[in-house]
Design a protein around this motif. Structure first.
Motif, mmCIF file in Angstrom:
data_model
loop_
_atom_site.group_PDB
_atom_site.id
_atom_site.type_symbol
_atom_site.label_atom_id
_atom_site.label_comp_id
_atom_site.label_asym_id
_atom_site.label_seq_id
_atom_site.Cartn_x
_atom_site.Cartn_y
_atom_site.Cartn_z
ATOM 1 N N ARG A 12 -6.345 7.997 1.435
ATOM 2 C CA ARG A 12 -7.035 8.555 0.282
ATOM 3 C C ARG A 12 -6.037 9.771 -0.337
ATOM 4 O O ARG A 12 -5.832 10.631 0.489
ATOM 5 N N THR A 49 -5.144 -3.528 -7.150
ATOM 6 C CA THR A 49 -5.768 -3.166 -8.296
ATOM 7 C C THR A 49 -5.847 -1.778 -8.591
ATOM 8 O O THR A 49 -6.089 -0.817 -8.017
ATOM 9 N N SER A 83 -6.571 4.287 -2.547
ATOM 10 C CA SER A 83 -7.254 4.170 -1.383
ATOM 11 C C SER A 83 -7.255 2.523 -0.946
ATOM 12 O O SER A 83 -6.579 1.744 -1.802
ATOM 13 N N GLY A 84 -7.429 2.288 0.262
ATOM 14 C CA GLY A 84 -7.113 0.798 0.582
ATOM 15 C C GLY A 84 -6.636 0.480 1.981
ATOM 16 O O GLY A 84 -6.622 1.312 2.946
ATOM 17 N N GLU A 85 -5.835 -0.621 2.393
ATOM 18 C CA GLU A 85 -5.579 -0.920 3.593
ATOM 19 C C GLU A 85 -4.124 -1.459 3.581
ATOM 20 O O GLU A 85 -3.358 -1.750 2.370
ATOM 21 N N SER A 95 0.845 -1.149 0.132
ATOM 22 C CA SER A 95 -0.111 -0.109 0.041
ATOM 23 C C SER A 95 0.965 1.267 0.082
ATOM 24 O O SER A 95 0.553 2.449 -0.625
ATOM 25 N N GLU A 108 -6.158 0.616 -5.592
ATOM 26 C CA GLU A 108 -6.741 0.139 -4.331
ATOM 27 C C GLU A 108 -6.031 -1.056 -3.970
ATOM 28 O O GLU A 108 -5.362 -1.920 -4.876
ATOM 29 N N THR A 109 -5.754 -1.092 -2.653
ATOM 30 C CA THR A 109 -5.078 -2.321 -2.077
ATOM 31 C C THR A 109 -5.982 -2.953 -1.127
ATOM 32 O O THR A 109 -6.879 -2.203 -0.282
ATOM 33 N N GLY A 110 -5.688 -4.225 -0.835
ATOM 34 C CA GLY A 110 -6.597 -5.081 0.085
ATOM 35 C C GLY A 110 -5.869 -6.371 0.290
ATOM 36 O O GLY A 110 -4.895 -6.890 -0.160
ATOM 37 N N THR A 124 -5.471 -6.452 -11.890
ATOM 38 C CA THR A 124 -5.364 -7.064 -10.410
ATOM 39 C C THR A 124 -4.161 -7.959 -10.244
ATOM 40 O O THR A 124 -3.745 -8.884 -10.842
ATOM 41 N N SER A 154 -6.870 2.979 6.440
ATOM 42 C CA SER A 154 -7.383 3.609 5.228
ATOM 43 C C SER A 154 -6.575 4.963 4.949
ATOM 44 O O SER A 154 -6.380 5.585 5.713
ATOM 45 N N THR A 170 -1.112 -3.797 3.069
ATOM 46 C CA THR A 170 -0.884 -5.001 2.568
ATOM 47 C C THR A 170 0.697 -5.526 2.532
ATOM 48 O O THR A 170 1.432 -5.273 1.661
#
Length: 375
Positions: A370, A289, A240-242, A216, A278-280, A354, A368, A244
């Motif tokens: 942004r 992604t 955005s994301g968390e 991330s 986006e990360t997760g 992805t 999170s 990783t």
């Protein structure tokens, strides 16, 4: 490797079969002889030399030895002939595998062994060898295509430079400032291409130093680095994301993320384009992604984007045209990190890319963030 000549495997197996058969027959005759010998009458008689067996056991011994010799001779012949035939049948698959290996050593990778029958050690070896030949053939074909494309791409800036120099030599009154500027642009593109080839070569070797990495943070860094380019082209970036956590080379993973975001910015709508990063975490994998707006692309075209020097649209002649190796580098980096890469076209235009990589052992608590770029 040069080796001294020796016995063939078939002859060794034949001698082994015959030897074991002879040993089994000899032991069987010993047991039979001992079993019968005990029941042969024995009554000593006296002569000048002492006690000697009666003629009953002598007759039995004289009768048994020719029969035993005949049996052992038969077992020897049967063992050699039968062992030679049996060894030939057993080693027939190995002979086909050896012939296929010789052809592969001579450079022919298109043939396959394709042994029929149920699974056993030889057929498992043959199937493994066929799979290896298929991968080698694909790899060699890919390398040949890559070499041809790389030669073409490297020849293009050199040819342009040669043309510019020839024009300047034939026209001494030409503005040299314009010539220097064009040569600088061509040389810059050649340097970018060479650096991209070096990165691709490094990832293909698979020798990378692995350490804990937060994917991330790399995505955030790539978005911030390319923010001026996005503003210049009128593209918004939404990251955005968390957290990783994964394990790998920070430099290569940053290169991968930067390439994805850069491609998403460059291959976008002329105005009011958008990029979503986006990360997760998904099961045992971390997910990155990158999604962008853009032209509607066919599935067939998307399937070729990871090939070297392939571009989703026509070549763009500007400072950020790229060299056609962005997604090829991404694919190699993902492969060397034991991950997966999925590229799908968006129904309303653009791409969704992805990347899944193995997660680290410990997963920190999610957070999170942004980062928006609005021109």
């Amino acid at each position: 490797m040069d080796r001294a000549p020796g016995l063939s495997a078939r002859l060794k197996l034949t001698l082994s079969y015959a030897g074991f058969l002879m040993l089994a027959g000899f032991l069987l005759l010993i047991v039979l002889w001992w079993s019968l010998w005990r029941y042969v009458p024995y009554k000593p008689i006296r002569d000048s030399d002492g006690l000697v067996p009666r003629h009953g056991r002598m007759i039995f011994l004289r009768s048994f030895m020719p029969v035993a010799t005949t049996i052992m001779s038969f077992l020897l012949v049967f063992g050699l002939v039968g062992g030679w035939i049996l060894a030939g049948r057993m080693l027939a698959p190995l002979t086909r595998i050896t012939d296929a290996t010789r052809k592969a050593a001579d450079g022919s990778l298109s043939h396959r062994i394709r042994l029929r029958g149920r699974k056993d050690e030889f057929r498992e070896l043959a199937d493994t060898f066929d799979a290896m030949l298929a991968r080698l053939e694909e790899h060699v074909a890919e390398q040949r295509r890559f070499a041809a494309n790389a030669s073409h791409e490297l020849r293009t800036p050199l040819a342009i430079s040669q043309t510019l120099l020839d024009v300047a030599r034939n026209n001494p009154t030409q503005d040299h400032g314009e010539l220097v500027a064009r040569l600088h642009a061509v040389n810059t593109r050649a340097i970018e291409l060479t650096e991209a080839l070096l990165v691709l070569s490094r990832t293909d070797q698979g020798s990378v130093t692995r350490e804990p990495v937060d994917l991330s943070l790399l995505a955030e860094e790539a978005a911030e680095t390319l923010l001026p380019l996005a503003e210049k082209r009128g593209v918004t970036i939404d990251a955005s994301g968390e957290i990783t956590p994964t394990v790998g080379s920070p430099a290569l993973l940053l290169q991968m993320t930067t390439n994805l975001v850069h491609n998403a910015i460059v291959h976008n709508l002329p105005e009011q384009g958008a990029v979503w990063v986006e990360t997760g975490v998904r099961a045992n994998n971390v997910v990155l992604t990158v999604e962008n707006s853009g032209e509607v692309l066919s599935t067939q075209l998307v399937s070729t984007l990871t090939e070297p020097f392939q571009r989703g649209t026509e070549r763009i002649r500007n400072d950020h045209a790229g060299v056609g190796l962005g997604l090829a580098i991404v694919k190699s980096i993902v492969r060397v990190h034991d991950g997966s890469l999925v590229i799908t076209p968006r129904p309303w235009g653009g791409l969704r890319i992805t990347v899944e990589l193995p997660t680290a052992t410990r997963t920190p608590a999610p957070r999170s963030r942004r980062a928006d770029a609005t021109p």
